[in-house]
Motif scaffolding. Structure first.
Motif, PDB file in Angstrom:
ATOM      1  N   GLN A 225      -3.812  -3.963   5.926  1.00  0.00           N
ATOM      2  CA  GLN A 225      -3.595  -2.784   5.087  1.00  0.00           C
ATOM      3  C   GLN A 225      -4.852  -2.391   4.301  1.00  0.00           C
ATOM      4  OE1 GLN A 225       0.294  -2.560   2.961  1.00  0.00           O
ATOM      5  NE2 GLN A 225       0.677  -4.616   3.745  1.00  0.00           N
TER       6      GLN A 225
ATOM      7  N   PHE B   2      -8.910   4.481  -4.510  1.00  0.00           N
ATOM      8  CA  PHE B   2      -9.825   5.556  -4.903  1.00  0.00           C
ATOM      9  C   PHE B   2      -9.063   6.823  -5.300  1.00  0.00           C
ATOM     10  CE2 PHE B   2     -12.869   2.940  -2.404  1.00  0.00           C
ATOM     11  CZ  PHE B   2     -13.801   2.751  -3.431  1.00  0.00           C
ATOM     12  N   THR B   3      -7.882   7.030  -4.734  1.00  0.00           N
ATOM     13  CA  THR B   3      -7.045   8.144  -5.176  1.00  0.00           C
ATOM     14  C   THR B   3      -6.590   7.916  -6.615  1.00  0.00           C
ATOM     15  OG1 THR B   3      -6.251   8.578  -2.926  1.00  0.00           O
ATOM     16  CG2 THR B   3      -4.930   9.440  -4.741  1.00  0.00           C
TER      17      THR B   3
ATOM     18  N   LYS C 216      -9.450   8.558  -8.961  1.00  0.00           N
ATOM     19  CA  LYS C 216      -9.674   9.997  -9.127  1.00  0.00           C
ATOM     20  C   LYS C 216      -8.646  10.610 -10.055  1.00  0.00           C
ATOM     21  CE  LYS C 216     -10.237  14.258  -6.434  1.00  0.00           C
ATOM     22  NZ  LYS C 216     -10.238  14.859  -5.073  1.00  0.00           N
TER      23      LYS C 216
ATOM     24  N   ILE D  69      -7.594  -0.495   4.795  1.00  0.00           N
ATOM     25  CA  ILE D  69      -7.946   0.921   4.698  1.00  0.00           C
ATOM     26  C   ILE D  69      -6.952   1.664   3.813  1.00  0.00           C
ATOM     27  CG2 ILE D  69      -8.297   3.058   5.971  1.00  0.00           C
ATOM     28  CD1 ILE D  69     -10.461   0.969   6.406  1.00  0.00           C
ATOM     29  N   ASN D  70      -5.663   1.362   4.001  1.00  0.00           N
ATOM     30  CA  ASN D  70      -4.635   2.007   3.177  1.00  0.00           C
ATOM     31  C   ASN D  70      -4.811   1.665   1.704  1.00  0.00           C
ATOM     32  OD1 ASN D  70      -3.433   3.148   5.444  1.00  0.00           O
ATOM     33  ND2 ASN D  70      -2.031   1.432   5.737  1.00  0.00           N
ATOM     34  N   TYR D  71      -5.124   0.388   1.432  1.00  0.00           N
ATOM     35  CA  TYR D  71      -5.370  -0.028   0.049  1.00  0.00           C
ATOM     36  C   TYR D  71      -6.537   0.751  -0.557  1.00  0.00           C
ATOM     37  CZ  TYR D  71      -2.257  -4.095  -0.414  1.00  0.00           C
ATOM     38  OH  TYR D  71      -1.166  -4.915  -0.537  1.00  0.00           O
ATOM     39  N   MET D  72      -7.651   0.817   0.157  1.00  0.00           N
ATOM     40  CA  MET D  72      -8.844   1.479  -0.374  1.00  0.00           C
ATOM     41  C   MET D  72      -8.564   2.958  -0.639  1.00  0.00           C
ATOM     42  SD  MET D  72     -11.249  -0.610  -0.957  1.00  0.00           S
ATOM     43  CE  MET D  72     -10.232  -2.058  -1.275  1.00  0.00           C
ATOM     44  N   ASN D  73      -7.845   3.606   0.268  1.00  0.00           N
ATOM     45  CA  ASN D  73      -7.503   5.017   0.059  1.00  0.00           C
ATOM     46  C   ASN D  73      -6.687   5.200  -1.211  1.00  0.00           C
ATOM     47  OD1 ASN D  73      -8.801   5.898   2.386  1.00  0.00           O
ATOM     48  ND2 ASN D  73      -6.977   5.711   3.662  1.00  0.00           N
ATOM     49  N   VAL D  74      -5.718   4.300  -1.416  1.00  0.00           N
ATOM     50  CA  VAL D  74      -4.871   4.393  -2.611  1.00  0.00           C
ATOM     51  C   VAL D  74      -5.680   4.084  -3.865  1.00  0.00           C
ATOM     52  CG1 VAL D  74      -2.907   3.379  -3.807  1.00  0.00           C
ATOM     53  CG2 VAL D  74      -2.734   3.884  -1.386  1.00  0.00           C
TER      54      VAL D  74
ATOM     55  N   ALA E  69       1.294   4.263  -2.911  1.00  0.00           N
ATOM     56  CA  ALA E  69       1.250   5.700  -2.642  1.00  0.00           C
ATOM     57  C   ALA E  69       2.477   6.392  -3.235  1.00  0.00           C
ATOM     58  CB  ALA E  69       1.170   5.940  -1.138  1.00  0.00           C
TER      59      ALA E  69
ATOM     60  N   ALA F  80       0.834  -1.203   0.000  1.00  0.00           N
ATOM     61  CA  ALA F  80       0.000   0.000   0.000  1.00  0.00           C
ATOM     62  C   ALA F  80       0.869   1.253   0.000  1.00  0.00           C
ATOM     63  CB  ALA F  80      -0.939  -0.005   1.203  1.00  0.00           C
TER      64      ALA F  80
END
Length: 228
Positions: free
Chosen positions: A162, A171-172, A175, A164-169, A127, A123
């Motif tokens: 990991q 969706f980033t 975007k 939450i970290n995966y999901m944040n990455v 990033a 993750a």
């Protein structure tokens, strides 16, 4: 660079590919035969060079992911290497190979000897890849149409730690219109496959490590040359 660059019709002027190579020593294929990592790395380097070969404006980044940290393997932030033609290879291709292998050795040597290998920091490596892509877009020539993808090559298992970290990455990346592709060298990776689905990337589980390069190249061709 605008975020709508991939929505335009027609091929891009440049394609940026960032490859994340999982070098964690606790991957099953490495614990069974550490020498196999060399073959997998050679396949990844050959695939990276095939990407650079397609267009002179194509760009490349390679990140090594370990259990204690992730680092850029290419391009090197340090002193440039002495580049010479070897067996007729282009100087750039030789530079890619020498830089990746040299920096990978340094990454492996830097691992704490007293620490037991843990989970791969994929993750965090993702990033890093997104940051690299953002920087290359900012520094690109005005008006240049650049498409961007991230390819993860890993033999590690999925990890809920990991999530939450995966999901944040994921969706980033969605975007920023960055596609995430995954090449699994061992088990099915449902969490990383979600990242492929969210961003519109490809998911590939190779049936045999001996044919890794062929699987990467064939999957690229069958999917209308997404890297080019």
């Amino acid at each position: 660079m605008g975020d709508k660059m991939q929505d335009d019709d027609g091929p891009s002027d440049s394609s940026l590919l960032v490859i994340i190579v999982d070098t964690n020593p606790n991957q099953r294929y490495i614990t069974e035969d550490p020498k196999v990592l060399t073959g997998c790395l050679d396949a990844v380097i050959a695939f990276a060079n095939s990407h650079l070969m397609q267009k002179s404006r194509n760009l490349l980044g390679v990140i090594g992911c370990h259990f204690h940290k992730s680092e850029y393997l290419y391009p090197s932030p340090g002193k440039p290497l002495d580049v010479r033609q070897i067996d007729g290879q282009y100087e750039l291709f030789t530079l890619v190979e020498k830089t990746i292998k040299m920096r990978l050795v340094n990454l492996i040597k830097s691992q704490p000897q007293e620490d037991k290998p843990g989970e791969s920091l994929l993750a965090g490596a993702l990033a890093m890849a997104l940051c690299f892509i953002s920087r290359m877009r900012r520094e690109a020539t005005p008006g240049l149409r650049m498409s961007s993808r991230i390819l993860i090559v890993t033999g590690s298992s999925d990890t809920a730690a990991q999530y939450i970290n995966y999901m944040n990455v994921f969706f980033t990346a969605q975007k920023q219109q960055v596609l995430i592709d995954v090449c699994s060298l061992d088990k099915h990776l449902s969490l990383l496959q979600q990242g492929c689905d969210i961003t519109g990337g490809l998911y590939l589980k190779v049936p045999s490590l001996e044919g890794l390069l062929q699987y990467l190249l064939v999957s690229t061709i069958l999917c209308s040359n997404p890297y080019y």
